[in-house]
Design an enzyme around this catalytic site. Sequence first.
Site, PDB file in Angstrom:
ATOM      1  N   CYS A 293     -28.473 -14.483 -88.387  1.00 36.93           N
ATOM      2  CA  CYS A 293     -27.704 -13.751 -87.380  1.00 36.93           C
ATOM      3  C   CYS A 293     -28.599 -13.395 -86.182  1.00 36.93           C
ATOM      4  O   CYS A 293     -28.945 -14.263 -85.395  1.00 36.93           O
ATOM      5  CB  CYS A 293     -27.030 -12.531 -88.006  1.00 36.93           C
ATOM      6  SG  CYS A 293     -25.676 -11.863 -87.007  1.00 36.93           S
TER       7      CYS A 293
ATOM      8  N   HIS B  39     -24.744 -13.946 -93.139  1.00 36.14           N
ATOM      9  CA  HIS B  39     -25.715 -13.119 -93.862  1.00 36.14           C
ATOM     10  C   HIS B  39     -25.756 -13.495 -95.354  1.00 36.14           C
ATOM     11  O   HIS B  39     -25.103 -12.843 -96.169  1.00 36.14           O
ATOM     12  CB  HIS B  39     -25.339 -11.641 -93.737  1.00 36.14           C
ATOM     13  CG  HIS B  39     -25.506 -11.073 -92.372  1.00 36.14           C
ATOM     14  ND1 HIS B  39     -26.626 -10.372 -91.979  1.00 36.14           N
ATOM     15  CD2 HIS B  39     -24.688 -11.094 -91.294  1.00 36.14           C
ATOM     16  CE1 HIS B  39     -26.495  -9.984 -90.722  1.00 36.14           C
ATOM     17  NE2 HIS B  39     -25.320 -10.416 -90.284  1.00 36.14           N
TER      18      HIS B  39
ATOM     19  N   GLU C  96     -27.933 -12.789 -97.457  1.00 39.83           N
ATOM     20  CA  GLU C  96     -28.499 -11.679 -98.233  1.00 39.83           C
ATOM     21  C   GLU C  96     -27.426 -10.688 -98.678  1.00 39.83           C
ATOM     22  O   GLU C  96     -27.684  -9.861 -99.558  1.00 39.83           O
ATOM     23  CB  GLU C  96     -29.576 -10.957 -97.411  1.00 39.83           C
ATOM     24  CG  GLU C  96     -29.084 -10.082 -96.273  1.00 39.83           C
ATOM     25  CD  GLU C  96     -28.715 -10.845 -95.011  1.00 39.83           C
ATOM     26  OE1 GLU C  96     -28.419 -10.177 -93.995  1.00 39.83           O
ATOM     27  OE2 GLU C  96     -28.725 -12.096 -95.027  1.00 39.83           O
TER      28      GLU C  96
END
Length: 208
Positions: free
Chosen positions: A79, A181, A183
């Site tokens: 991002c 994302h 994560e």
Amino acid sequence: MTTIGVLSLQGDFVEHQAVLRRLSADVRQVRTPDGLRDLDGLIMPGGESTTLCRLIQDFNLYDPLRAVIKSGLPVWGTCAGLIILAQRAIDLDFPTLGALDITVRRNAYGRQVDSFETNLSIPAIADGSSRPFHSVFIRAPVIEEVGAGVEVLAHLPADAGPAATSTVALRQGPFIATTFHPELADDDRFHRYFLDIVRQQGRGYTPK
């Protein structure tokens, strides 16, 4: 043991750190030039790109990060991290690191309320199944141009709205980037993919 640095000035660095530790990587939070020493790879996390750039400037990290990139150390930007790694970032009032031959537009999907989730087909991280990667987009950038040396890893599905079929994951040599994302997903395959790239490179970074 593989040592991965996570730029820890602002953004989702704790979430990346948690996934990497589950995968038995040694993780170091990077806030100073000396923190880049002897890394095997580096993650530039998501966050707010203007704030991250300002902090990179305030912590005197621009030149050390450029040296890391020039050395060929594997780097992954998610991002805002992708925006900072791009050669061209529209409407960003700070320099970028120029690692990726792409043009990117910040916050191109709209405001925070326009964030969304979708399933992506990403053959590069396939684990022998056709299981899609559930992806979280938060005020995500849009990649508007991709250079000839960039490998596109994933596109948005055709039913994803105005930015349908746009590039959302890519690789250029030892550098990878995602507009979403990983994560924040309950799926560590993209982190495993990055660690595989790191191990293939097989060398740490030592500042001159």
